[in-house]
Enzyme design. Sequence first.
Site, mmCIF file in Angstrom:
data_model
loop_
_atom_site.group_PDB
_atom_site.id
_atom_site.type_symbol
_atom_site.label_atom_id
_atom_site.label_comp_id
_atom_site.label_asym_id
_atom_site.label_seq_id
_atom_site.Cartn_x
_atom_site.Cartn_y
_atom_site.Cartn_z
ATOM 1 N N HIS A 57 0.819 -1.210 0.000
ATOM 2 C CA HIS A 57 0.000 0.000 0.000
ATOM 3 C C HIS A 57 0.858 1.268 0.000
ATOM 4 C CE1 HIS A 57 -3.663 2.264 0.786
ATOM 5 N NE2 HIS A 57 -3.057 2.899 1.774
ATOM 6 N N HIS A 108 -9.936 2.968 -0.866
ATOM 7 C CA HIS A 108 -10.087 2.565 0.534
ATOM 8 C C HIS A 108 -10.909 1.285 0.556
ATOM 9 C CE1 HIS A 108 -9.765 4.246 4.822
ATOM 10 N NE2 HIS A 108 -8.577 4.131 4.300
ATOM 11 N N ASP A 130 -4.900 14.929 1.683
ATOM 12 C CA ASP A 130 -3.873 15.033 0.632
ATOM 13 C C ASP A 130 -3.986 16.371 -0.090
ATOM 14 O OD1 ASP A 130 -2.298 12.735 0.701
ATOM 15 O OD2 ASP A 130 -3.811 11.535 -0.331
ATOM 16 N N ASN A 552 -3.134 6.132 -7.427
ATOM 17 C CA ASN A 552 -3.005 5.147 -6.376
ATOM 18 C C ASN A 552 -3.170 3.753 -6.990
ATOM 19 O OD1 ASN A 552 -5.363 3.798 -4.238
ATOM 20 N ND2 ASN A 552 -3.314 4.180 -3.496
#
Lengths: 762, 230
Positions: A57, A108, A130, A552
Site C-alpha cells: 500500500h 479505501h 492530501d 493510487n
Amino acid sequence: MAHVADTVENAIATPDKEQPYGALGLKPDEYAKIREILGRRPTSGELAMYSVMWSEHCSYKSSKIYLRQFGKKVSPKMKEHLMVGMGENAGVVDIGEGWAVTFKVESHNHPSYIEPFQGAATGVGGIVRDIISMGARPVAVMDQLRFGAVENPDTARVVHGVVGGISFYGNCLGLPNIGGETYFDAVYQGNPLVNALAVGVLRHEDLHLANASGVGNKVVLFGARTGGDGIGGASILASDSFDKTGPTKRPAVQVGDPFAEKVLIECCLELYKNELVEGIQDLGAAGISCATSELASNGDGGMFVELDNVLLRDPTLTAEEILMSESQERMMAVVKPEKLDAFMAVVNKWDVETSVLGEVTDTGRLVIHHGGEEIVNVDPRTVAIDGPVYERPVAYPSWIDELNTKTAAVLPRATDGAGLKEQFLELVASPNLADKSLITDQYDYYVMGNTALAFPDDAGMIRVDEESGLGFSIATDANGRYCQLDPYEGARLALAEAFRNVAVSGATPMAVTDCLNFGSPEDPEVMWQFSRAVEGLADACLEMEIPVTGGNVSFYNQTGSNAIHPTPVVGVLGVIDDVARRIPSAWQDEGQHIYLLGVTREELDGSAWANTIHQHLGGRPPQVDLGREMELASLLRGASLESLLGSAHDLSDGGLAQALAESVVRFGVGARVWLDDIIDRDGVDATNALFSESTGRVIVSVPREDDVKFQGLCDARKYPVLRIGVTTGVGSDATLEVQGQFTVSVTEIRERSAATLPKYFG
Amino acid sequence: MRIGVITFPGSLDDRDAQRAISLAGAEPVALWHGEHDLHGVDAIVLPGGFSYGDYLRCGAIASHSPIMAEVIDAANKGMPVLGICNGFQMLVEAHLLPGGLIRNDHGKFVRRDQVIRVENNTTAWTTDFTAGEEIVIPLKNGEGGYIASDETLKQLEGDGLVAFRYMGVNPNGSLNDIAGLTNPRGNVVGLMPHPEHAVEAGFGPNTEVRMRSGVDGLKFFTSVLEGVLS
C-alpha cells in the site's frame, strides 16, 4: 510486541532476538534487507516503521516498475500546464487566471469491506487531507464504487454502510459531492471497491510542498489525538487478501470524525494564508512513521522526534503503536521557530490540539526518542523511498484467448419492436443503468454554492472564480468488463470515456488521475493484467497528450483465487473559461433536433446488453480511436463556444438506448427518434443501433435556429453526424417514440429505472 | 445595511449566506462565535452546517457559544435573525423558537429541491413573498424532523407562526409538514431548507423552466433589507 522499550542500544546488544516480522507483513528477505541497511537488527519501533512503509500500500513495490511509464511517456505539451506531477501528495494543474487545481483519486477498498461505514468515511477524509497538504482548499469530492451482486444479501450491508459513510463524512465536511460511479457485479462480492476522489483549488502563489527543510525548524503534530485505531491497517489490511478462516480484522479499521477534519481544513488554510508553515504533511496510512520519514526524505534529510510529546487518546499505547497508529484527522507541520507563537495562536483559535514533537536536523538520520531513550535511528530514505522493488512474474492468462472468442454477436436478438422495447426496459431497470438517486440523494452538492453540474450529468462542474466564471469539470470511468476482455484496451477505453464525459460538459480535458484496482500481484496472470492496463493508459495519455498527475494502486482485491475484474478508474479533469457555458446532459426544450455524432458498429461484446439480456461476457471490447475522440471533444468545444447545444450526452454503457432513456427521464421532455439512417449508413441492425457500445459517440440536441450552424460545424470538421430525431412534448403524456419499433411513456421509463435500487436497498 | 453571518466551528454554508446577502444588495459581515460582539450589524444569519459536529444534539453546543448571548439579547429587542438548517436547530436549542428537530423519519440524510409554501409573509424575512406562494428551495439535512407537543402545535397553527410548510413530499417526517417557524414578533425565523442556495441562476435548484435556475431564496434577504431600510 515488547512493552519495555526496545532501544537501539538493546538491539545491538541482542542481535539474535526473534522478531515478529512475518505477522507485520514482511517477508524473510525484506527483514534480512532491513538488517543489512541498519547493520544490526531493527528495534521494534524501527520494525514497525519499515513494515508499514514497505507494505504494498505504501511502497508500491509491485507496481513501481510499471508506473514509471507515466513519467516517461510524456510530450512537451503534457508538461505545459503541469505545476506538480506524480510523486507528491496530489498533482497540481494550472487552469489559468492565476488559479490551479489539485486532484487525486485513492482507494479505501479493504477497510470498506470490513467496516463499510467507517472505511468509506475515512476514505473521503484521507484524500481530502492530501489536497490540503498541497496548500489548496478542497472544493469537491466524488466516489467510484463497485459492489457485489444486488441480490446477494451481503451487498446491502456494504452499500448502506459505504453510502452512509460517504454521506456522513462528506456532507459534514461541507464538500459538494458532484459525481462518481456505482456498479454491481458478483466479481466484487468479497472485494468491493471504494475509491474516493477530491479536488482542491488554490492560487499559484499558495502552492506548498510537504518537506522538512531548514535545520532547527520545528516539527509539529496537530489535529486529533493519537489512539489505537488503524494500527497496522496499512500493512496487514492492504497487503493481505481476505481469507474466510482468518481472524476478524475489525480493530484495524480507523474511525473518522468529520467535524475534527472540517476544523483542521479551516485551520490549515489560515496557517497557509498567514504564512506560518513551511509545509504540512497529512497523516494517512502508516501515520507518524510515514509523515516523519517522508517529510525528512523530501527535505534536508534529518529529523529528531520526541515521541513522548505525541498527545494520546489512549495513554497505554506503546511506542510502536504510536508510530503505526492511523488515527484520522491529524497533520504534521514544519514551522520556523520564530513563527511558532503565531502558529499556536491560530491552532488555539480553532481549538485544535497541538504538540511540538521535534525539529529538522542535518544529520541525515531520523532519530526518535521515547522515555528518554533512542528507539529509532534510521536513514529516512530507506524507509520512505528506497523500499523494495519487485519485478513480479507475469503470465499471459490461460483463459483469455477462449474468452475473446466467445463473441456476443451470436447471441439471439429481438426480432421485432415489441422485443426491442422489452429489452430496452430491461436494460433501463438493470442495476448498473438504473436511477442511482437512492444513493446520490444522500449527498449534498449545494454546499459552497459553486456547483454548475452534478450527477446525473456526465461530468461534475465547479466554478472556481466567481468573477470570471472560470471553472473545472471532472469525470471518472472504468469498465471492468471491458478490462477483463482486454486490459490494455480497457484502460484506453476508460480514458476515452472520461475524456468524452468532460468534453460533453463543454470543458477542455487537461489532466488525469487514476486508481488502479487489481487482484493479487503474486498471481502472474493478475500481474499481466496490471502491466497491460498501465501500458494502455500510459500510451493513451501520450496519444491524447494529457498527463497523469497522480493516483493510487490497490492490489489484493481478491478472495482465494477469485480476483476482481481489472478496474483502472480513470479521472479526467477539464477546464472551462466560463461555467455559464456548461452543457447539461439532457434536453430541456421541446422541438430541438437530436443529432448522433459518430459511427455505430456491430459492438455488443462486453456490453450492458450482453450482460443484462444474456448474462454474457466474452469477445473483444469496442474499438477506440483516440484521435477521433479528440476531434469529437474539439467539435463539442466549438459548439459550446457558439452556444449551439441544448444538451450533450455521451454514449457508453447501454449505448444509444440508455442515452435516450436518460435524456427523456431527466426533465421529462419526450423525443421521437428514428434508427433508419444509422442502420443504412453504418450497416448495422436495430439491436446494434440501440445497444452497441461503439466509442466516439455523443447525442446532442440543437435548437432549430442553430441547426444550419451546427451542421456546418460538423461538416467543416468532417465528423460523422446524423439527425436522428426531435424532442417532443413535456408533461405526463410525454413519450419516447422509436419510429417503426416502439413507443414507451416517459413515466414508464422513469418508474422502471427508479424501482430497482429501492427494491434491493430501500 | 449590514447583515452578520456567524461562523461556528463546523459551519458549512456561512460563505454561501454571505454571498446571498451580497447578491441581495446588503453588506455581509463575518462574525465569529467566540466573540461577544455583533459589530453593529442590522440583522443576523445563523448558517447551516454541523456546528461542533452536531455532537450532543444538533445546534445544542452552538446555542451556548459566547456570541449567542448577544444574539438572544438582540433577538429579544427585535433584531431580525434567520436560522437556516443548523441555524434553525440553534434557535430551537436557544428557545427562541419552540419545539425540536430530530433525525429524519427515514433515517437517512436527504438532499432535494423542495417545494415549500410561504404560510406567513409578514415576518422580517418574508415580506417580499405573497401569502401562500409556493417556492423551490434546496433542502439538505439528516435531522430535520420537526416535533412539538400537541399544545405547542395548536398554538403555532392558531397564531400563524408556521412560516413555511413542505408541499408535495414531507422529506423528513416533520409534524404538520412544518418546514419553518417564526416567533410571534416576526423577527426571528428558522427553517430547514436553505434559501441561500437559491439565489443565483445556474447554481440553484431545478425549476420547471430550467435546470438549476431557481432564485426564490433571494427574497428572504431582500425582505429583510427593505424592512430595515424602511
